[in-house]
Every structure is written in structure tokens, then in C-alpha cells.
Motif scaffolding. Structure first.
Motif, short mmCIF file in Angstrom:
data_model
loop_
_atom_site.label_atom_id
_atom_site.label_comp_id
_atom_site.label_asym_id
_atom_site.label_seq_id
_atom_site.Cartn_x
_atom_site.Cartn_y
_atom_site.Cartn_z
N UNK A 23 -2.42 -1.71 10.12
CA UNK A 23 -1.19 -0.92 9.95
C UNK A 23 -1.52 0.46 9.38
N UNK A 24 -2.32 0.49 8.33
CA UNK A 24 -2.64 1.76 7.70
C UNK A 24 -3.61 2.59 8.53
N UNK A 25 -4.43 1.92 9.31
CA UNK A 25 -5.38 2.63 10.16
C UNK A 25 -4.72 3.48 11.22
N UNK A 26 -3.46 3.20 11.52
CA UNK A 26 -2.71 3.98 12.53
C UNK A 26 -2.00 5.20 11.93
N UNK A 27 -2.07 5.37 10.62
CA UNK A 27 -1.42 6.51 9.96
C UNK A 27 -2.31 7.74 10.11
N UNK A 28 -1.71 8.83 10.54
CA UNK A 28 -2.47 10.07 10.69
C UNK A 28 -3.06 10.49 9.35
N UNK A 29 -4.35 10.78 9.35
CA UNK A 29 -5.03 11.20 8.14
C UNK A 29 -5.81 10.11 7.46
N UNK A 30 -5.58 8.85 7.83
CA UNK A 30 -6.31 7.74 7.22
C UNK A 30 -7.68 7.62 7.89
N UNK A 31 -8.71 7.62 7.07
CA UNK A 31 -10.09 7.55 7.57
C UNK A 31 -10.68 6.15 7.47
N UNK A 50 -2.89 14.08 5.26
CA UNK A 50 -1.95 13.13 4.68
C UNK A 50 -1.39 13.76 3.42
N UNK A 51 -0.24 14.40 3.55
CA UNK A 51 0.34 15.16 2.44
C UNK A 51 1.02 14.26 1.41
N UNK A 52 1.57 13.14 1.86
CA UNK A 52 2.38 12.31 0.97
C UNK A 52 1.94 10.85 1.05
N UNK A 53 1.34 10.30 0.00
CA UNK A 53 0.88 8.92 0.05
C UNK A 53 2.01 7.89 0.11
N UNK A 54 3.25 8.31 -0.09
CA UNK A 54 4.36 7.35 0.01
C UNK A 54 4.47 6.78 1.42
N UNK A 55 3.94 7.49 2.41
CA UNK A 55 3.90 6.98 3.78
C UNK A 55 3.10 5.68 3.83
N UNK A 56 2.04 5.60 3.04
CA UNK A 56 1.22 4.39 3.00
C UNK A 56 2.02 3.22 2.42
N UNK A 57 2.72 3.48 1.34
CA UNK A 57 3.56 2.45 0.72
C UNK A 57 4.62 1.96 1.70
N UNK A 58 5.27 2.89 2.38
CA UNK A 58 6.31 2.53 3.35
C UNK A 58 5.76 1.63 4.45
N UNK A 59 4.58 1.96 4.96
CA UNK A 59 3.98 1.17 6.04
C UNK A 59 3.59 -0.23 5.58
N UNK A 60 3.03 -0.34 4.37
CA UNK A 60 2.64 -1.65 3.84
C UNK A 60 3.88 -2.52 3.64
N UNK A 61 4.94 -1.92 3.10
CA UNK A 61 6.17 -2.69 2.88
C UNK A 61 6.83 -3.07 4.20
N UNK A 62 6.76 -2.21 5.19
CA UNK A 62 7.31 -2.54 6.51
C UNK A 62 6.55 -3.70 7.16
N UNK A 63 5.29 -3.88 6.76
CA UNK A 63 4.48 -4.99 7.28
C UNK A 63 4.74 -6.30 6.54
N UNK A 64 5.63 -6.26 5.53
CA UNK A 64 6.01 -7.48 4.85
C UNK A 64 5.36 -7.74 3.50
N UNK A 65 4.70 -6.73 2.95
CA UNK A 65 4.05 -6.87 1.65
C UNK A 65 4.77 -6.00 0.64
N UNK A 66 4.55 -6.27 -0.64
CA UNK A 66 5.18 -5.48 -1.70
C UNK A 66 4.13 -4.63 -2.39
N UNK A 67 4.41 -3.35 -2.55
CA UNK A 67 3.54 -2.45 -3.29
C UNK A 67 4.12 -2.31 -4.69
N UNK A 68 3.30 -2.59 -5.70
CA UNK A 68 3.76 -2.50 -7.08
C UNK A 68 3.19 -1.25 -7.72
#
Length: 74
Positions: A23-31, A50-68
């Protein structure tokens, strides 16, 4: 390049690690993505586009996990 570390709840196996990495590997800017279900941490190496890391949190949560907490940038 910098590393963003996320604390993720709900990872229970290697399959969860792979799902988050995909999921995160498809985000632009993720190496590179390194997920560890035993520690509940996900490390993401990102480039400057990748200007805003909140995009990573959003993607992880959309995949069914919780970011604390907040993403830690280094």
C-alpha cells in the motif's frame, strides 16, 4: 531522503507487513518500506516529493490498520 516512522496497531503476521508495504509502496515519493509486526513499527524512506507524511497514515488506515501517535520524521 528522510525516514518516517509510524506506530501501527493491528499487524499480526508477515502478511500484514506485506500488505502495508504494498500500500505504501504505491505512494509517490516512497522509496522503501520496512514493516515489523512484532514491534508494531513501519519505517518509510521518502524523497522530497512527499510533502506531507499524513498521506502515509491515511493509506495505512484505509488498509484496515490503526496508526497511533504522530509520524516521526528523521
Amino acid at each position: 531522503m528522510e525516514t518516517v516512522t509510524l506506530r501501527v496497531e493491528g499487524m499480526s503476521c508477515g502478511g500484514c507487513e506485506q500488505r502495508i508495504a504494498a500500500v505504501l509502496g504505491r505512494v509517490e515519493g516512497v522509496r522503501e518500506v520496512s514493516a515489523d509486526h512484532t514491534t508494531g513499527r513501519v519505517g518509510v524512506r521518502v524523497g522530497p516529493e512527499l510533502a506531507d507524511p499524513s498521506v502515509l497514515t491515511d493509506r495505512v488506515e484505509a488498509a484496515g490498520f490503526a496508526v497511533t501517535g504522530q509520524a516521526d520524521r528523521q
